[in-house]
Design a protein around this motif. Structure first.
Motif, PDB file in Angstrom:
ATOM      1  N   VAL A 191      42.514  31.614  47.087  1.00  9.33           N
ATOM      2  CA  VAL A 191      42.334  31.349  45.516  1.00  9.33           C
ATOM      3  C   VAL A 191      41.582  32.214  44.977  1.00  9.33           C
ATOM      4  N   ARG A 192      40.649  32.634  45.485  1.00  8.56           N
ATOM      5  CA  ARG A 192      39.425  33.604  45.216  1.00  8.56           C
ATOM      6  C   ARG A 192      39.882  34.645  43.932  1.00  8.56           C
ATOM      7  N   PRO A 193      40.769  35.600  44.446  1.00  4.11           N
ATOM      8  CA  PRO A 193      41.343  36.608  43.389  1.00  4.11           C
ATOM      9  C   PRO A 193      41.915  35.871  42.377  1.00  4.11           C
ATOM     10  N   LEU A 194      42.625  34.893  42.389  1.00  5.63           N
ATOM     11  CA  LEU A 194      43.366  34.375  41.379  1.00  5.63           C
ATOM     12  C   LEU A 194      42.375  33.691  40.460  1.00  5.63           C
ATOM     13  N   TYR A 195      41.401  33.153  40.941  1.00  5.99           N
ATOM     14  CA  TYR A 195      40.248  32.370  40.182  1.00  5.99           C
ATOM     15  C   TYR A 195      39.561  33.720  39.482  1.00  5.99           C
ATOM     16  N   ALA A 196      39.374  34.647  40.080  1.00  5.25           N
ATOM     17  CA  ALA A 196      38.531  35.621  39.317  1.00  5.25           C
ATOM     18  C   ALA A 196      39.659  36.050  38.129  1.00  5.25           C
ATOM     19  N   LEU A 197      40.619  36.344  38.476  1.00  2.57           N
ATOM     20  CA  LEU A 197      41.697  36.802  37.423  1.00  2.57           C
ATOM     21  C   LEU A 197      41.714  35.781  36.165  1.00  2.57           C
ATOM     22  N   LEU A 198      41.584  34.469  36.369  1.00  2.00           N
ATOM     23  CA  LEU A 198      41.628  33.481  35.437  1.00  2.00           C
ATOM     24  C   LEU A 198      40.324  33.356  34.823  1.00  2.00           C
ATOM     25  N   TRP A 199      39.021  33.435  35.591  1.00  2.00           N
ATOM     26  CA  TRP A 199      37.922  33.449  34.873  1.00  2.00           C
ATOM     27  C   TRP A 199      37.570  34.429  33.872  1.00  2.00           C
ATOM     28  N   HIS A 200      38.179  35.687  34.265  1.00  2.00           N
ATOM     29  CA  HIS A 200      37.647  36.886  33.449  1.00  2.00           C
ATOM     30  C   HIS A 200      38.841  36.976  32.324  1.00  2.00           C
ATOM     31  N   LYS A 201      39.576  35.840  32.087  1.00  2.00           N
ATOM     32  CA  LYS A 201      40.674  35.838  31.056  1.00  2.00           C
ATOM     33  C   LYS A 201      41.789  36.989  31.185  1.00  2.00           C
ATOM     34  N   TRP A 202      42.099  37.107  32.279  1.00  2.52           N
ATOM     35  CA  TRP A 202      43.204  38.259  32.659  1.00  2.52           C
ATOM     36  C   TRP A 202      42.490  39.633  32.181  1.00  2.52           C
ATOM     37  N   TRP A 203      41.274  39.750  32.116  1.00  2.05           N
ATOM     38  CA  TRP A 203      40.520  40.810  31.766  1.00  2.05           C
ATOM     39  C   TRP A 203      40.913  41.651  30.580  1.00  2.05           C
ATOM     40  N   PHE A 204      41.597  40.711  29.514  1.00  2.24           N
ATOM     41  CA  PHE A 204      42.180  41.438  28.474  1.00  2.24           C
ATOM     42  C   PHE A 204      41.100  41.989  27.506  1.00  2.24           C
ATOM     43  N   ASP A 205      39.965  41.421  27.496  1.00  2.00           N
ATOM     44  CA  ASP A 205      38.682  41.810  26.651  1.00  2.00           C
ATOM     45  C   ASP A 205      38.442  43.203  27.196  1.00  2.00           C
ATOM     46  N   GLU A 206      38.125  43.156  28.511  1.00  2.00           N
ATOM     47  CA  GLU A 206      37.918  44.436  29.024  1.00  2.00           C
ATOM     48  C   GLU A 206      38.882  45.552  28.964  1.00  2.00           C
ATOM     49  N   LEU A 207      40.133  45.169  29.057  1.00  2.00           N
ATOM     50  CA  LEU A 207      41.247  46.169  28.859  1.00  2.00           C
ATOM     51  C   LEU A 207      41.228  46.672  27.405  1.00  2.00           C
ATOM     52  N   TYR A 208      41.024  45.841  26.490  1.00  2.00           N
ATOM     53  CA  TYR A 208      41.104  46.082  24.974  1.00  2.00           C
ATOM     54  C   TYR A 208      39.870  47.196  24.946  1.00  2.00           C
ATOM     55  N   ASP A 209      38.829  46.644  25.477  1.00  2.00           N
ATOM     56  CA  ASP A 209      37.467  47.543  25.364  1.00  2.00           C
ATOM     57  C   ASP A 209      37.727  48.910  25.707  1.00  2.00           C
ATOM     58  N   LEU A 210      38.401  48.866  26.858  1.00  2.00           N
ATOM     59  CA  LEU A 210      38.579  50.313  27.459  1.00  2.00           C
ATOM     60  C   LEU A 210      39.613  51.248  26.710  1.00  2.00           C
ATOM     61  N   VAL A 211      40.535  50.549  26.334  1.00  2.00           N
ATOM     62  CA  VAL A 211      41.742  51.538  25.657  1.00  2.00           C
ATOM     63  C   VAL A 211      41.686  51.629  24.256  1.00  2.00           C
ATOM     64  N   PHE A 212      41.033  50.458  23.521  1.00  2.00           N
ATOM     65  CA  PHE A 212      40.893  50.794  22.047  1.00  2.00           C
ATOM     66  C   PHE A 212      39.505  50.962  21.552  1.00  2.00           C
ATOM     67  N   VAL A 213      38.623  50.117  21.910  1.00  2.00           N
ATOM     68  CA  VAL A 213      37.251  50.150  21.414  1.00  2.00           C
ATOM     69  C   VAL A 213      36.530  51.363  21.878  1.00  2.00           C
ATOM     70  N   LYS A 214      36.425  51.505  23.158  1.00  2.00           N
ATOM     71  CA  LYS A 214      35.709  52.539  23.511  1.00  2.00           C
ATOM     72  C   LYS A 214      36.399  53.879  22.955  1.00  2.00           C
ATOM     73  N   PRO A 215      37.350  54.229  23.255  1.00  2.00           N
ATOM     74  CA  PRO A 215      38.186  55.440  22.559  1.00  2.00           C
ATOM     75  C   PRO A 215      37.719  55.550  21.063  1.00  2.00           C
ATOM     76  N   THR A 216      37.517  54.328  20.543  1.00  2.00           N
ATOM     77  CA  THR A 216      37.596  54.626  18.848  1.00  2.00           C
ATOM     78  C   THR A 216      36.013  54.998  18.644  1.00  2.00           C
ATOM     79  N   LEU A 217      34.990  54.359  19.512  1.00  2.00           N
ATOM     80  CA  LEU A 217      33.853  54.647  19.513  1.00  2.00           C
ATOM     81  C   LEU A 217      33.572  56.220  19.662  1.00  2.00           C
ATOM     82  N   TRP A 218      34.144  56.466  20.741  1.00  2.00           N
ATOM     83  CA  TRP A 218      34.233  57.881  21.356  1.00  2.00           C
ATOM     84  C   TRP A 218      34.404  58.740  20.214  1.00  2.00           C
TER      85      TRP A 218
END
Lengths: 190, 119, 866
Positions: free
Chosen positions: C746-773
């Motif tokens: 369950v642990r990997p599944l739990y990690a995925l859900l706890w981190h909200k499917w990593w959407f925030d990190e994904l958007y940060d990486l794909v959109f926010v960081k490049p924009t800031l860069w």
């Protein structure tokens, strides 16, 4: 062609020679008195020239006023101003040269102008001899008063006479004032 | 009748030009005298000479004996000459007064000493 | 009193009342603050009372409009096809024309193929059993659609539309402030004003901390102490009033431009309200995120608006009658013309644009008068779908705006962060109304969407509901669970609308508003009591806060869709039962009509979602209110909320129970109202044009017994299973959730859900960081290149000026001037030397001058003579 001496010409050359030579003498003399004397002689000779040219009155006036008056005045002035020890006042050679050069140029120009006009050549002897001896005093006097008797179409000289008279008066008054005796003072500069 | 070798020279009457030449010589001498004399009275003499030369000219122009045509000035020449004489006398008086003043002030009649108007 | 004028007037007054409240509060409290004088805390509540009063009055006016004017003028049909509740005999409505389908809906056109739609079963049976004639008629409809003749579709619903004010006019194009009122409008007005009133009253109690100097526990100043700031009680109500005004503006809007304006206004109000605690960095960041993510969606909306405006020439929904009597067709009328039997067809303008090359040829050949005939030819061209791509883009564009506003995948990331705002804000804005605006727009613009667009909506909705439900399984912040629950329920609504269930989706909107609002206000009450959001520090609170606990229990039952069949009387259920079941029925019906296997997911996902919904909602309830208290200190200090907070809870609970029921006596229920509001041309089963194997079944088919029974059973079954699982883990503690969490599988599944499917990190990486860069790069570029160029230009300017000064001015000009002066001086000095003062020299000059004059004269004479 009458080749005998035309005496007026001869007299002219004589008086002209005297006049010129004493004029040159005035220039070349160093002593002021001698200069004055030569001047007197020169002017007297020129009065002769006047007589020869038919201006008897003017010639007489020349002798009276010029020679007898002006030059005497000059000689008085010479007397008054030669009190000091005789100082040699010689002009430099350079000035002489320059003056001579300028004078010669001027002479050349004037003589060339004088010889350039054909009407000034002179009359024929026969014509000259036919002329009478004029009396000029009366016409001059009348002219000065305004009436020209010799050439009526020309104007009189009354106004000029008056002006010159007043002018003489003014000048004499002024000269008398200028040359008045001043109080004894040291020779001030300026 | 004395005949001379240079017959024409003395046989013909004199014209205006000879008088003018004489007048020119007088004038030139007067000018040179004015230019070279250091004595003020010498300069005055030069002035007299100049005026006299001019007088000769006037008389020559106004003389009926020298010109054949009606080109001579007639009385005008002589009248002008009279005025010149009068004015020369006046001017000589004034000039003499100036020279005497100058002599009284500077104790010298040398015009070269009179350079106070030097610019 | 002519209802055509009274109804708009009443609703406009109801709409403008919160604006008046906003303006008055702003002038009385906020404006003086700009000049330094702060209102005392004693008089701040009066502003709040004004806000509450105006919104309450707005609710009264909405209710009066609905009951007193709308229903008498446009009575509902006596059998609503979406009705699930009490049994009604299907009687022919008095409005039916003679020879019309017996008992058929008055919306049906009386023209061709009406016999195919005769539902004789209506007159005899209960809503349970619509005989197979229904499916027969549905297949007949299907066959008819395959033939050249199109079956009839429903005519325009009763509506009142008009313009209040023209803002701009450019040729034929106009931007106006107008209204479009139909049954949906009136229903939404009542719902929004009612919930807003409850929230306003609740906020009077919840925000009382702001009536004194407020110590913010989450902000530390630089000297280590907690921040102390003056209270901002009035400001909260000011923003709430503005928000109410904006939301009602969206509902009332008569054209897309006005709706867009208020759409943005609602976004701004949300920004203000989320960032109400401005000193908290998390709150201000969350406000930024909400607004920016919304804007991303609005970009697509603008594309859609542009496509519509350029081809249809108007933004208005309904037909506008001018003063001279001409009627200008609105968007709906242009796309669903009577000639096409009110089916959705591209307008002539769209076809003209799509086939512009062909039209140009025709014009060159035959002249401009041949255009309309050519368009009709092209419309029926089976090889090219002229105009359908334009409709696709317009529909997808509008839907983009909804994705942003209603927090659908992929723009769902802002809603959980928006919980930084105070709880009344979460209840009103982020559960009941603003996020519902996206669903409302889909409902309002329903006639524009071609089946392919509806499919996209359904897919997005289903992904969203599944995604959010999975994340809610592991969240521990009580408001976060509810936020993800909101996202998930919004996904349900979009799914319902995308599958063709117009009434189903909007019905769920209305019911969800009530029970979600209830749940949020309840959670606010809990947070107010224990001063924490984390459920891991709560437990057993039902003993201390009974009203909150049991109203929240009602809300939980409502959201999972609890209901029971009672044999003779139909179903008994809470509001969520009816609305959720409607959606699942429609998805089952859709699945039966489409063969593509992947489309079955559209049925599977909502069913699994129902299970997960039940699980996490009851997990929430059990962790908060049942069991032993996990933090004794907090438990001891917990207390029930004051009456001003519990009374709205009770009112909302009542509505959560019964809003789906039909009011006995008068012919009124929410589904019937929504059925009356069914837009033009959305009743029949349609097939896709670009995707010809797609079939969107008519909503009436989902009421067939063979669809309702399996769907209803699966939904209720799943809900029951979920509830059971939650009880097992959290109530009876049969399985320890911690052990489950740490299980290796369950642990990997739990990690995925706890981190909200990593959407925030994904958007940060794909959109926010490049924009800031990019921003940093551009700033660096600006500094190094552009500033260097500017500095070089300045340097050149200065150098030039120095050159001009030294070379030009000083050397040339000054030297010239000085030179002239000095030459003159020196010339004068040198000429001075001529004045020697020596008399003889002057005489010499005289003589020489005379000579020279003579010379000149002589030469002159010689030259002239010669």
């Amino acid at each position: 062609m009458d080749t005998s001496i035309y005496w007026p010409t001869f007299l002219f050359w004589f008086f002209a020679a005297v006049c010129c030579m004493f004029a040159i003498g005035v220039v070349l003399a160093t002593n002021i008195v001698r200069m004055a004397f030569y001047l007197v002689l020169s002017l007297a000779a020129s009065s002769g020239l006047f007589f020869l040219a038919g201006a008897d009155f003017v010639g007489a006036m020349q002798l009276m006023i010029y020679v007898g008056g002006t030059l005497v005045l000059l000689i008085f002035g010479v007397m008054l101003t030669s009190q000091a020890k005789f100082v040699s006042m010689k002009t430099s050679q350079f000035d002489w040269t320059l003056a001579a050069l300028a004078g010669l140029c001027l002479l050349a120009v004037l003589i060339s102008a004088a010889l350039a006009i054909p009407e000034w050549k002179g009359l024929e002897r026969a014509e000259a001899e036919s002329l009478g001896i004029p009396q000029t005093a009366t016409p001059l006097g009348m002219g000065l008063l305004g009436a020209r008797v010799d050439a009526p179409q020309r104007s009189g000289y009354l106004l000029v006479f008056e002006i010159v008279s007043v002018h003489l008066l003014v000048v004499l008054v002024g000269a008398a004032y200028l040359a008045r005796a001043k109080r004894k003072r040291s020779t001030a500069v300026g | 009748m004395i005949t001379l070798p240079l017959a024409n020279f003395l046989a013909q009457p004199v014209g205006v030009s000879q008088f003018v030449i004489v007048g020119a010589i007088m004038f030139t001498c007067g000018a040179v005298c004015m230019a070279t004399k250091r004595n003020a009275l010498g300069i005055l003499m030069g002035i007299e000479l100049v005026l006299n030369g001019a007088n000769i000219n006037f008389i020559a122009f106004g003389s009926p004996y020298l010109r054949s045509d009606a080109g001579s000035l007639g009385m005008d020449g002589q009248l002008m000459s009279l005025f010149v004489i009068v004015l020369a006398a006046a001017e000589a008086a004034v000039a003499l007064a100036i020279a005497l003043n100058f002599y009284n002030n500077f104790n010298s009649i040398d015009v070269d000493r009179a350079n106070q108007l030097k610019g | 009193m002519d209802p055509q004028t009274v109804i708009p007037n009443l609703l406009t007054i109801a709409w403008l009342l919160p604006l008046a409240s906003f303006v008055i509060i702003w002038i009385a409290y906020s404006l003086p603050q700009l000049f330094g004088s702060r209102a005392s805390y004693a008089i701040q509540p009066y502003g709040a009372y004004l806000a509450v009063g105006t919104i309450g009055l707005a609710f009264v006016l909405s209710a009066v409009t609905l009951l007193g004017f709308w229903l008498p003028t446009y009575p509902l049909s006596s059998h609503g096809h979406a009705e699930h509740g009490e049994h009604h005999k299907h009687e022919p409505s008095g409005h039916d024309k003679a020879g019309h389908d017996a008992g058929g809906n008055e919306n049906h056109d009386s023209s061709d193929d009406s016999s195919a739609h005769l539902l004789p079963s209506h007159s005899t049976s209960s809503p349970f059993r619509w005989a197979s004639e229904t499916t027969a008629s549905a297949t007949a409809t299907h066959h008819d659609a395959a033939s050249a003749e199109r079956p009839h579709n429903n005519t325009p619903p009763p509506s009142i539309s008009g313009n209040w004010y023209t803002l701009a006019k450019c040729g034929d194009l106009e931007i106006t402030l107008g209204y479009y009122i139909d049954a949906l409008t009136v229903t939404m007005f009542c719902m929004v004003t009612l919930i807003a009133t409850c929230v306003h009253v609740y906020a009077l109690g919840y925000m009382h901390d702001e009536l004194q100097e407020f110590t913010d526990p989450e902000v530390t100043t630089h000297d280590g102490k907690k921040l102390k700031r003056p209270g901002r009680f009035h400001r909260f109500f000011q923003y709430l009033s503005l928000f109410s005004f904006s939301m009602l503006g969206i509902v009332l809007a008569g054209n897309l431009a006005m709706m867009f304006v208020f759409w943005e206004l609602v976004g701004i109000c949300s920004y203000f309200l989320i960032g109400f605690y401005t000193e908290r960095k998390s709150a201000s960041t969350a406000a930024n995120k909400a607004f920016i993510v919304n804007r991303v969606g609005d970009f697509g909306m603008l594309v859609g608006l542009m496509a519509l405006w350029s081809t249809l020439g108007t933004f208005a929904f309904g037909d506008i009658t001018r003063e001279d009597g001409t009627v200008e067709p609105g968007i709906f009328s242009q796309l669903h013309t009577k000639e096409n039997h009110y089916h959705l067809e591209p307008s002539p303008g769209m076809i003209q644009w799509a086939a512009r090359d062909k039209i140009k040829e025709v014009v060159l050949e035959k002249g401009g008068a041949a255009i309309p005939a050519t368009i009709e030819e092209l419309r029926h061209d089976p090889n090219h779908q002229y105009g359908h791509w334009l409709l696709l883009i317009a529909g997808l564009g509008l839907f983009c705006g909804c994705v942003g506003k209603s927090a659908q995948f992929p723009l769902h990331v802002w809603l959980p962060d928006a919980m930084e705002g105070p709880t009344p804000v979460s209840a009103l804005v982020h559960s009941a109304t603003m996020v519902a605006a996206g669903v409302y727009l889909v409902g309002r613009a329903y006639p524009i969407f071609i089946p392919e667009v509806l499919l996209v909506i359904a897919v997005v909705g289903s992904i969203t509901l599944f995604l959010a439900a999975t994340i809610a399984l592991t969240a521990t912040d009580i408001k976060r669970v509810l936020a993800y629950s909101t996202i998930s329920q919004l996904g349900y609504m979009m799914l319902g609308l995308g599958l063709g269930g117009f009434v189903a989706g909007l019905f769920h909107l209305i019911t969800h508003a009530f029970f979600k609002g209830l749940l949020f206000l309840g959670s606010g009450s809990v947070i107010h009591a224990v001063h924490t959001n984390e459920m891991t520090e709560m437990g057993g609170l039902r003993k201390k806060m009974p009203i909150t606990a049991y109203t929240m229990l009602i809300g939980c039952f409502a959201i999972i869709g609890a209901g029971l069949p009672i044999v003779h009387l139909g179903y008994f259920g809470l509001s969520g039962f009816f609305s959720k079941d409607a959606i699942i029925e429609q998805s089952f019906s859709h699945m039966t009509r489409n063969e593509a296997p992947w489309l079955w997911l559209l049925f599977l996902l909502p069913v699994v979602g129902a299970l997960m919904t039940a699980f996490y909602m009851f997990r929430l309830w059990f962790m908060t209110f049942a069991g032993q208290p996990r933090d004794q200190h907090r438990f001891d200090h917990a207390h029930e909320s004051p009456r001003v907070m519990t009374v709205p809870l009770i009112i909302l609970a009542i509505f959560a129970i019964g809003v789906a029921w039909e009011i006995p006596g008068i012919n009124l229920s929410v589904p019937k109202l929504l059925e009356q509001a069914r837009p033009i041309g959305t009743l029949a089963t349609v097939e896709g044009n670009l995707m010809s194997e797609l079939v969107i079944p008519t909503e009436h088919d989902s009421h067939a017994f063979e669809i309702r029974l399996p769907a209803g059973l699966m939904a209720s079954g799943m809900a029951a299973v979920g509830l059971l699982l939650a009880a097992l883990l959290y109530l009876w503690r049969v399985v320890d959730p911690a052990k489950v969490r740490h299980n290796l599988l369950v642990r990997p599944l739990y990690a995925l859900l706890w981190h909200k499917w990593w959407f925030d990190e994904l958007y940060d990486l794909v959109f926010v960081k490049p924009t800031l860069w990019i921003g940093r790069f551009v700033a660096g570029f600006d500094r190094s290149v552009i500033d260097s160029i500017l500095h070089a230009c300045t340097w050149i300017c200065r150098a030039m000026s120095v050159i001009v000064d030294v070379v030009g001015d000083r050397t040339l000009i000054d030297r010239t001037v000085d030179g002239i002066a000095s030459y003159t001086w020196r010339g004068g000095l040198s000429l001075r030397r001529v004045q020697t003062g020596r008399l003889r020299q002057y005489i010499m000059f005289l003589v020489v001058g005379t000579i020279i004059l003579f010379m000149i004269a002589t030469i002159w004479r010689a030259a002239v003579a010669g």
